[in-house]
Scaffold this motif. Sequence first.
Motif, mmCIF file in Angstrom:
data_model
loop_
_atom_site.group_PDB
_atom_site.id
_atom_site.type_symbol
_atom_site.label_atom_id
_atom_site.label_comp_id
_atom_site.label_asym_id
_atom_site.label_seq_id
_atom_site.Cartn_x
_atom_site.Cartn_y
_atom_site.Cartn_z
ATOM 1 N N GLU A 13 48.096 19.620 41.860
ATOM 2 C CA GLU A 13 47.728 21.037 41.860
ATOM 3 C C GLU A 13 46.291 21.151 42.357
ATOM 4 O O GLU A 13 45.521 20.188 42.293
ATOM 5 N N TRP A 14 45.941 22.346 42.831
ATOM 6 C CA TRP A 14 44.586 22.595 43.338
ATOM 7 C C TRP A 14 43.891 23.644 42.461
ATOM 8 O O TRP A 14 44.500 24.636 42.058
ATOM 9 N N LEU A 15 42.596 23.402 42.200
ATOM 10 C CA LEU A 15 41.755 24.328 41.453
ATOM 11 C C LEU A 15 40.631 24.831 42.343
ATOM 12 O O LEU A 15 40.036 24.044 43.091
ATOM 13 N N LYS A 16 40.351 26.130 42.246
ATOM 14 C CA LYS A 16 39.183 26.707 42.907
ATOM 15 C C LYS A 16 38.300 27.321 41.836
ATOM 16 O O LYS A 16 38.708 28.252 41.150
ATOM 17 N N ASN A 17 37.084 26.785 41.704
ATOM 18 C CA ASN A 17 36.162 27.244 40.662
ATOM 19 C C ASN A 17 36.849 27.252 39.301
ATOM 20 O O ASN A 17 36.732 28.202 38.520
ATOM 21 N N GLU A 18 37.611 26.162 39.036
ATOM 22 C CA GLU A 18 38.306 25.939 37.755
ATOM 23 C C GLU A 18 39.474 26.889 37.529
ATOM 24 O O GLU A 18 40.002 26.947 36.427
ATOM 25 N N GLU A 19 39.905 27.604 38.555
ATOM 26 C CA GLU A 19 41.079 28.462 38.436
ATOM 27 C C GLU A 19 42.168 27.956 39.372
ATOM 28 O O GLU A 19 41.889 27.528 40.492
ATOM 29 N N LEU A 20 43.419 28.027 38.901
ATOM 30 C CA LEU A 20 44.544 27.472 39.641
ATOM 31 C C LEU A 20 44.787 28.243 40.929
ATOM 32 O O LEU A 20 44.770 29.475 40.940
ATOM 33 N N VAL A 21 45.003 27.514 42.015
ATOM 34 C CA VAL A 21 45.310 28.106 43.318
ATOM 35 C C VAL A 21 46.820 28.069 43.506
ATOM 36 O O VAL A 21 47.450 27.026 43.315
ATOM 37 N N SER A 22 47.397 29.215 43.868
ATOM 38 C CA SER A 22 48.849 29.289 44.026
ATOM 39 C C SER A 22 49.179 29.898 45.378
ATOM 40 O O SER A 22 48.636 30.934 45.758
ATOM 41 N N SER A 23 50.087 29.265 46.093
ATOM 42 C CA SER A 23 50.546 29.804 47.376
ATOM 43 C C SER A 23 51.561 30.917 47.174
ATOM 44 O O SER A 23 51.899 31.622 48.121
ATOM 45 N N LEU A 24 52.030 31.091 45.957
ATOM 46 C CA LEU A 24 53.017 32.141 45.694
ATOM 47 C C LEU A 24 52.369 33.516 45.705
ATOM 48 O O LEU A 24 53.013 34.515 46.050
ATOM 49 N N THR A 25 51.096 33.592 45.300
ATOM 50 C CA THR A 25 50.413 34.883 45.226
ATOM 51 C C THR A 25 49.532 35.163 46.434
ATOM 52 O O THR A 25 48.986 36.255 46.551
ATOM 53 N N ASP A 26 49.362 34.214 47.316
ATOM 54 C CA ASP A 26 48.505 34.392 48.486
ATOM 55 C C ASP A 26 49.187 33.767 49.690
ATOM 56 O O ASP A 26 49.323 32.526 49.778
ATOM 57 N N ASN A 56 48.310 18.284 50.558
ATOM 58 C CA ASN A 56 47.155 18.883 51.200
ATOM 59 C C ASN A 56 47.110 20.395 50.918
ATOM 60 O O ASN A 56 48.139 21.031 50.691
ATOM 61 N N LEU A 57 45.887 20.953 50.943
ATOM 62 C CA LEU A 57 45.688 22.404 50.790
ATOM 63 C C LEU A 57 45.264 22.964 52.138
ATOM 64 O O LEU A 57 44.281 22.499 52.729
ATOM 65 N N ILE A 58 46.011 23.961 52.604
ATOM 66 C CA ILE A 58 45.731 24.546 53.917
ATOM 67 C C ILE A 58 45.493 26.044 53.738
ATOM 68 O O ILE A 58 46.311 26.749 53.125
ATOM 69 N N ILE A 59 44.350 26.539 54.212
ATOM 70 C CA ILE A 59 44.044 27.971 54.265
ATOM 71 C C ILE A 59 44.059 28.368 55.734
ATOM 72 O O ILE A 59 43.231 27.892 56.524
ATOM 73 N N ASN A 60 45.003 29.202 56.107
ATOM 74 C CA ASN A 60 45.232 29.484 57.525
ATOM 75 C C ASN A 60 44.053 30.202 58.179
ATOM 76 O O ASN A 60 43.614 29.809 59.262
ATOM 77 N N GLU A 61 43.536 31.264 57.548
ATOM 78 C CA GLU A 61 42.399 32.008 58.088
ATOM 79 C C GLU A 61 41.356 32.152 56.982
ATOM 80 O O GLU A 61 41.572 32.844 55.988
ATOM 81 N N ALA A 62 40.221 31.504 57.178
ATOM 82 C CA ALA A 62 39.189 31.480 56.141
ATOM 83 C C ALA A 62 38.566 32.854 55.968
ATOM 84 O O ALA A 62 38.271 33.547 56.948
ATOM 85 N N ARG A 63 38.381 33.236 54.719
ATOM 86 C CA ARG A 63 37.691 34.472 54.364
ATOM 87 C C ARG A 63 36.437 34.121 53.576
ATOM 88 O O ARG A 63 36.312 33.007 53.063
ATOM 89 N N LEU A 64 35.520 35.085 53.479
ATOM 90 C CA LEU A 64 34.305 34.835 52.707
ATOM 91 C C LEU A 64 34.636 34.512 51.251
ATOM 92 O O LEU A 64 33.965 33.699 50.618
ATOM 93 N N SER A 65 35.690 35.145 50.729
ATOM 94 C CA SER A 65 36.065 34.899 49.338
ATOM 95 C C SER A 65 36.638 33.509 49.128
ATOM 96 O O SER A 65 36.800 33.071 47.988
#
Length: 882
Positions: A141-154, A164-173
Motif C-alpha cells: 500500500e502507499w501512504l502520502k503524508n501518513e494517509e492512505l492513497v487509493s486509486s479508487l477515489t482518484d 509501483n505508484l503512478i500519477i498520470n498528471e502531477a498537480r500541486l496538491s
Amino acid sequence: TLPHFIQEPEDAYIVKSNPIKLRCRAVPALQIFFKCNGEWVHQNEHFSHEYKDLNTGLKVREVMINVSRQQVEDFHGPEDYWCLCVAWSHLGTSKSRKATVRIAYLRKNFEQDPQGKEVPINGMIVLHCRPPEGVPAAEVEWLKNEELVSSLTDDNIDTRADHNLIINEARLSDSGNYTCLASNIVAKRRSATATVIVFVNGGWSLWTEWSACNAPCGRGVQKRSRTCTNPAPLNGGAFCEGMSVQKITCNAPCPIDGGWNEWSQWTVCSSQCERQRTRECNSPIPRHRGKMCEGNSEATENCTDGLSILKLFPQSWDSNDVALYSGLGAGIITVAILVVAVMLYRKNHSEYGVDVIDSSALTGGFQSFNFKNTRQGNPLLLNSSMQPDLTVGRTYSTPLCFQDSTDKELFDPLPDIKVKVQSSFMVSLGVAERAEFHAKAPAETFPRDLSRDYCSTMDRRKKGLLTLNGPFSSCKEPLRTTGVFGHHGGRLVVPNTGVSLLVPHGSVAENMSWEMYMVINQGEASVQTLDSCEILLGPEVTYGPPGLDLFCPVAMTIAHCAEVDAENWNIQLKRRTQDSKWEEVMSVEEESTSCYCLMDSTSCHLLLDQPGSYALVGEPLTQAAIKRLKLAVFGTMEVGSMSYTLRVYCVDDTPHAFQGVVAAEKTRGGQLLEEPKMLPFRANTFSLQVSIQDVPQFLWSIKPFTTCQEFSFPQVWCSNQQPLYCAFSLERYSPVTAQLSCKISVRQVKGHEQILQVYTAVAETEKESVPFFMQTDCTITSQTGPKAFKIPLSIRQRICATFDTANAKGKDWQLLAQKLHLDRNLGYFAKQRSPSAVILSLWEARHQDTSDLDSLASALEEIGKIHSKSSPKDQDERSRGE
C-alpha cells in the motif's frame, strides 16, 4: 461405500512459534490417520472424535493433529513440509489432498525503496517499490503524508500489480512525502520516505506598452517590461529566461517657439474714430510644445488725434441730469442696506419660546417632552408677553444627552445648557443660537428575534430624540497615513486608533515599490444604510492604491467593541463595491478561501488580497449579545462664573472612537477626572441611565431635573462609533469652595453598572491637561524594512523552508498553525504560495503590541519535542514486528 472426505487439510503458515492445526473429516470412516512427508503420524498425536450427521444418519469421524515450528524446520526435503489424510472403511481406503505447512516471515529491507522526485506540473510521477522477501508474499500500500492513497477515489492515480505508484498528471496538491507500506500475516514494513515536489516553471507575462521617450528633446530611450508571473515560479521552478526589460532608442522632436509675422495694413477709420491692424503667430508656428508668441495679435489706435471724443456725450445731457440720476442711485442703495440690517436684527432677537407640558416632571420619569412653537393668541403659551430671553434659541427634549451628529464637527462645542423652572409642570431647556428641530430619527436596525421589543423602543425614540439642523455643518477630515514599501515590506499605523496594516516581506517584487495608504472614515458610517439588523463594531478602513498587486496577502488589524460569542453574535466582514454598496466578504465563523479573519477579544486581524474599504459589522442573535462601552467624565470651569460642568461620555470601546472624545475635550480645555471604565451593554432593548450622586449639598447646587438623565436603547446600541454625552451643570455657593467630590453612576436598566468617582480641585486658572490617552506608537505612522517586524528575516526564512515542505513526520505548516492557535480555515493557507509565511504574518499582526517572541519560540520547541519522542517509538514498533 469408500470413505468420502467432508473436510480436507488446508495449507497453513506457522507464525513465530505458534503451532498450526490440520483437520480431516470423512464419512463413512472406521479410521483416519495423517501421513506427513511420506511417514505415518503416531496414533498418540491424533485427536479424533465421532458424531452422527442428523441429516443423513451416517457417522462422521473427525481427526486433528498439531504441527510445530520445530517439526517443519527439522524436515529437509526437496519440497515443502506436507501432510495428507488416509481414511478406512469396509470397502477400502481414500486419500485427501496434500496440505503444505510453511514458516511465515517478512524480511526487514526493501529490495527497492521509492526515490524522491521533482516533477513539473502536469508531468507523470512514477514511484517504484519492491517489497521485502516474505512468506506469504507481502501486499503493498502507499501512504502520502501518513494517509492512505487509493486509486479508487482518484482516477489520476494508478497502483499497479508490480507495486509501483503512478500519477498520470502531477498537480500541486500531489506534492508530499510518500511511503511504501509492505505487510503480510507476520509484520509490516515501511520503506524510506520519498519526497515529491511538483514545481511550476515561470512564464513571462505580456509586454507592457512602450513608455514615452525619456528625453524632452533629441535622442532618448523608450522602455517596455514584462514580469515572470504567467505563471510565477513555484516550489523551486525555473525562473523565466530572457530579459524582463527591453529598450530602444527614440528621437523626441525639440520644441519650436512661435514667432510673429508682419503687421497687416491699418483698416479704414471707423465711426468711433478708431482703426485696427492684426498679425499672426505663424512665423514659425509653435510646434512640439513650443511657446506661443508673446504680445497682442491686434492693435487699435485713434485715427483723429482725439477730436471725436465729444461725440460720446450728447448735447441734451447737462450737469443737472447727471446729479439727479446719481442721487436716485445712492438712495436705492441706502434703503437696501437698511432692509438687510432690520432683517438681521429681527432674526437675532426674535422670541423662540416653547410650551412644554408633561406630568412626568412631577414623578421624575424619563419620558420625552412635547415641544410646540410659540404662536400669537395661544392660551397655553408660557409668559407670551415676556421679553425674549436672548440665551434661549434652541430647545432639546430631556434628558440632556446628545448623540453627536455626523453632519457637523465631531463634538462641535455647544453653549452651556441652561434650565428655567417656570412652574412645577413646565420646564424649558435651551442653548444659545437659533435652530430648527424636526422629530426625525436615523433609520435603525434591530435583531431579528427581538423585533417586537426593538420596534416599541424605536417608537419611543422617534417621539423623544431630536436631531439638530443648525449652522454647524462641516465634515471631519478622514484620518490618513501613507508609506512607500518595497521588497522588504513594512507596517502602516494610524496612531491611537487600533488600526494597522502589515505588508509582509516579499509581497512586493524586487526592484519595485508601492506608495500605499490607509484611511479611516471619520464621517457618517456608510454601512449604516444597509437594510439589515447590523451595527458597526469598528471604524471603516480603506487601504490602497486600487491597482495594488502583491505576491501575498497583507494583514490588517481593526479594533472592535464586541464581546465575541458565536451563540450571541453574527459578525461579518463587508467590503464596499464600486457603486458604493456594501457586500459580504465572509462571516467570521465560516471558512473562506478569499480572505482570513481572526477575532481576538479586542481586535480583528484580517488577511486581504484585494485593496478597498472594509468594515466589521455585527448582528445580535440574542439578548445576551454584549457591546463594550467606554465611559469617561470630563470637567471644565467657566471663567468668571461659579458654575462647573461635568460631561459624561459613552462611546464604543475602540481606541478610534475614544480618540474623538479626547480631541474634542482638548479643544474645550476639559480635564479627565477619572480613569475611563468599560461597561458591558446588552442587547436587551433597555435604556442607559446616567445619574450624579453624593454631591455636597451645602457647597454645591445642581439644576432641577438634571440629576438623572437617560439615553434610549437605539441611541446607544446604534451609535456606530459616534460618541454620546450628557452634561451636569453645578454651581457653588461660595467662591471659597475649591474641591468637588461626587459619584457618577452609569447603568443599563436590567444590566450592568459602573461608578465613576470624581474628586477634583476647582479653579478658574488654566490647568495642565491630563495625559488621558497614551500609546507607545502614537507618533509612528510608517515603518519599512526589518525594523517593522518582530521575527528576524533569517529566522523567518528558516521556518518557512522547514514547514512549507511536507515531512514524513508530519512536520509541516499545518502543525505550525496548530501550535500557534491559528488552525482555523486551513484551506485559506493551503492555497498560498508559502503557507508558513502567511501564518507568520498573521502571528506578527496578532502580537504587534508585545515585545518578545516567547509564544513563537515555545511553539517551535514543542514541535521539536513531539518529533524527538515519536522517532524512537517508531523504531520500537519496527523491532517488535521483526
